[in-house]
Design a protein around this motif. Structure first.
Motif, PDB file in Angstrom:
ATOM      1  N   ILE A  90       0.863  -1.186   0.000  1.00 57.60           N
ATOM      2  CA  ILE A  90       0.000   0.000   0.000  1.00 57.60           C
ATOM      3  C   ILE A  90       0.896   1.231   0.000  1.00 57.60           C
ATOM      4  CG2 ILE A  90      -1.714   1.340   1.264  1.00 57.60           C
ATOM      5  CD1 ILE A  90      -2.885  -1.228   2.332  1.00 57.60           C
ATOM      6  N   VAL A  91       1.019   1.855  -1.159  1.00 55.09           N
ATOM      7  CA  VAL A  91       1.936   2.998  -1.296  1.00 55.09           C
ATOM      8  C   VAL A  91       1.224   4.244  -1.833  1.00 55.09           C
ATOM      9  CG1 VAL A  91       3.980   1.567  -1.610  1.00 55.09           C
ATOM     10  CG2 VAL A  91       2.632   2.252  -3.616  1.00 55.09           C
TER      11      VAL A  91
ATOM     12  N   PHE B 187       4.020   6.540   2.152  1.00 55.21           N
ATOM     13  CA  PHE B 187       3.272   6.641   0.901  1.00 55.21           C
ATOM     14  C   PHE B 187       4.155   7.284  -0.174  1.00 55.21           C
ATOM     15  CE2 PHE B 187      -0.188   6.259   3.933  1.00 55.21           C
ATOM     16  CZ  PHE B 187      -1.046   5.384   3.280  1.00 55.21           C
ATOM     17  N   LYS B 188       4.088   6.736  -1.370  1.00 53.92           N
ATOM     18  CA  LYS B 188       4.930   7.237  -2.458  1.00 53.92           C
ATOM     19  C   LYS B 188       4.185   8.134  -3.424  1.00 53.92           C
ATOM     20  CE  LYS B 188       8.229   3.406  -2.335  1.00 53.92           C
ATOM     21  NZ  LYS B 188       8.918   2.348  -3.124  1.00 53.92           N
ATOM     22  N   TYR B 189       2.850   8.041  -3.448  1.00 50.78           N
ATOM     23  CA  TYR B 189       2.095   8.929  -4.330  1.00 50.78           C
ATOM     24  C   TYR B 189       0.768   9.303  -3.690  1.00 50.78           C
ATOM     25  CZ  TYR B 189      -0.996   5.082  -5.889  1.00 50.78           C
ATOM     26  OH  TYR B 189      -1.912   4.055  -5.934  1.00 50.78           O
TER      27      TYR B 189
ATOM     28  N   THR C 296      -2.105  -0.090 -13.090  1.00 50.37           N
ATOM     29  CA  THR C 296      -2.354   0.475 -11.766  1.00 50.37           C
ATOM     30  C   THR C 296      -1.516   1.735 -11.571  1.00 50.37           C
ATOM     31  OG1 THR C 296      -0.566  -0.774 -10.747  1.00 50.37           O
ATOM     32  CG2 THR C 296      -2.727  -1.851 -10.872  1.00 50.37           C
ATOM     33  N   TYR C 297      -1.822   2.458 -10.515  1.00 48.90           N
ATOM     34  CA  TYR C 297      -0.987   3.593 -10.166  1.00 48.90           C
ATOM     35  C   TYR C 297       0.423   3.133  -9.792  1.00 48.90           C
ATOM     36  CZ  TYR C 297      -4.557   7.214 -10.349  1.00 48.90           C
ATOM     37  OH  TYR C 297      -5.488   8.120 -10.787  1.00 48.90           O
ATOM     38  N   ALA C 298       0.544   1.927  -9.261  1.00 52.00           N
ATOM     39  CA  ALA C 298       1.874   1.397  -8.954  1.00 52.00           C
ATOM     40  C   ALA C 298       2.689   1.224 -10.236  1.00 52.00           C
ATOM     41  CB  ALA C 298       1.752   0.064  -8.217  1.00 52.00           C
ATOM     42  N   ASP C 299       2.040   0.837 -11.339  1.00 57.32           N
ATOM     43  CA  ASP C 299       2.728   0.737 -12.629  1.00 57.32           C
ATOM     44  C   ASP C 299       3.198   2.112 -13.095  1.00 57.32           C
ATOM     45  OD1 ASP C 299       2.252  -2.045 -12.866  1.00 57.32           O
ATOM     46  OD2 ASP C 299       0.261  -1.693 -13.714  1.00 57.32           O
TER      47      ASP C 299
END
Length: 509
Positions: free
Chosen positions: A178-179, A201-203, A352-355
């Motif tokens: 969960i970032v 959190f990264k974003y 995804t936002y992670a991508d």
């Protein structure tokens, strides 16, 4: 040449060199990026929509199209009425703004859905805990919310006295990944960003920006992945790329065109109950004719958004929806229809936002600047992808002691066939001159607040510009005309109804 002139010449030369260097930095040529399209849901209550979303992406994969979503979850749906007291809402709030899980079997199935989605390549992010507007929260309030988020998701099995689920899960398996975060109602404050950084959190995707914006980091190192303010093709408005914000504006139009729209009902055969409208700001049930209009409008705006970026600077596209069947399910249908339409196109990555995070973290600041500038070979735009021009038109309102004067400004203000329509508490008429406050008082309830909505229609009777103003305490000595177009606030979020319960989905989003 004097020393003074030499110095001046040197400063000019240095300035030109600096400008050239900056220009070179931002005009660096880069490889054309994929068109990222980030489809995301806020909330996590409805297990049927979890399942449908997973089935949809499985079907796309069977067609050779990888499609993944991001789900921003609220842990209040991992609590039940028996365990809800574990959560203490910060900021002076109480309870939960969106309800709770039904019971242990309901929570257990939600765990199945979340874990299965994660295993299938979807991303799980945070939507805070209780879905409260944090725009006035302190840093301590945010710390409380994030600490409770962590505690609930890590301990929800013991909190609820749950054993393994039907699919043999005894924990949430995605916690370390969960970032990302989206604030409920897009309600952010200064205290949020240091807290996001301290909690890893990264974003953050709680802000809005123009549709061609490439992400950058803030001073805390957090990436900004904002929703888009999309320019309306063939009209003058901007629309935020989130379904609830569409719902507020669409509802206003429908009630102006169909005063009895609040009495429209729908029958949910799966749940065996009738769906009724109880919120004029976001209708649940609408007629088939209005549903077709709502879908066509959203698809037209989303297609314009996509084409602007796909054939332009390839800025990521952000689509934010909810687990709610507002407008008789129109927005949910558009979500999947739009995904089905664009995800199979060449060079499109519906990930995804992670991508997206992985992609931008691999780019230097100069490369991001080059992407923002569109310094790469673009695809030629076919005629079929040409959208109607965004209008240069705005509505200005000037209030006096006894009237409201509405003026159209901009290059398109003199277009032939434009007419102004005024709506006050469900009564709609064409406005020929100024709006008399006596006319408002004759319609609105004395002492109550009234909304005055002006809609500009083109020669085809299509709304192309709208503005809404509030008059407080109508007909009293304390009567006040609000000077601001409150529709501008709709672009910022902070809409309380965005977390209202939706009977069609039992708990909304």
């Amino acid at each position: 040449m004097s020393k003074k002139n030499l110095l001046a010449k040197g400063l000019v030369t240095l300035s030109l060199f600096t400008q050239h260097f900056a220009w070179a930095q931002t005009t660096k040529t880069v490889e054309r990026p994929p068109q990222f399209v980030a489809f995301a849901f806020d909330g996590s209550y409805n297990n049927e929509i979890w399942q449908y979303s997973r089935d949809f992406t499985k079907h796309k994969k069977s067609e050779g199209v990888d499609t993944h979503f991001t789900f921003f979850i609220n842990p209040v749906y991992l609590l039940t009425p028996a365990t809800k007291s574990i959560y203490k809402a910060p900021g002076g709030n109480r309870g939960s703004a969106i309800g709770w899980g039904d019971d242990n079997p309901d929570v257990s199935e939600r765990v199945n859905q979340m874990n299965d989605a994660y295993r299938e390549g979807h991303e799980i992010g945070s939507h805070a805990v209780g879905h409260f507007d944090g725009s006035r929260w302190t840093e301590e309030d945010w710390k409380s919310e994030f600490s409770q988020f962590d505690y609930i998701v890590k301990n929800m099995f013991s909190i609820n006295g749950l054993r393994t689920t039907s699919r043999q899960y005894n924990s949430l398996i995605f916690l370390k990944d969960i970032v990302g975060f989206r604030a409920p109602q897009l309600g952010v404050s200064k205290g949020l960003y240091p807290t996001l950084a301290s909690y890893g959190f990264k974003y953050d995707t709680s802000k809005t920006a123009m549709e061609n914006y490439w992400p950058t980091r803030n001073s805390y190192g957090t990436w900004n992945f904002p929703l888009a303010e999309v320019k309306e093709p063939g009209g003058a408005r901007r629309w935020i790329s989130m379904d609830y914000n569409f719902c507020v504006r669409d509802s206003a139009r429908i009630l102006a065109e169909q005063p009895d729209a609040m009495s429209v009902t729908a029958y949910d055969s799966k749940k065996g109950k009738t769906i009724k409208n109880n919120d004029k700001f976001c209708l649940k049930a609408i007629s088939a004719e209005q549903k077709a209009k709502v879908k066509a409008n959203m698809l037209n705006i989303y297609r314009s958004y996509f084409n602007t970026n796909y054939y332009g600077n390839r800025a990521p596209i952000h689509i934010g929806h909810h687990f709610s069947s507002w407008m008789s399910g129109a927005y949910l249908e558009v979500f999947y229809e739009f995904a089905n339409e664009v995800c199979s196109k060449p060079e499109v990555k519906c990930g995804t936002y992670a991508d997206l995070l992985k992609f931008v973290e691999g780019k230097s600041s100069s490369e991001i600047a080059a992407l923002q500038a569109g310094n790469f070979a673009k695809l030629p735009r076919p005629k079929a992808a040409t959208m109607a021009r965004h209008w240069d038109l705005d509505i200005k309102m000037v209030s006096a002691d006894d009237s409201m004067k509405f003026q159209l400004v901009g290059k398109d203000a003199q277009r032939a066939g434009l007419k102004k329509m005024i709506s006050i508490d469900g009564v709609t008429t064409e406005l020929k001159g100024d709006l008399s406050l006596d006319a408002v008082r004759a319609i609105a309830q004395k002492g109550e607040d009234a909304l005055v909505r002006i809609a500009v229609k083109d020669r085809l009777d299509k709304e192309v510009a709208t503005a809404t103003y509030q008059i407080e305490k109508v007909g009293t000595s304390e009567e006040v005309i609000g000077k601001d177009n409150i529709e501008e606030k709709w672009l910022e979020g902070h809409l309380a109804g965005a977390h209202a319960e939706d009977e069609m989905d039992t708990r909304g989003h």
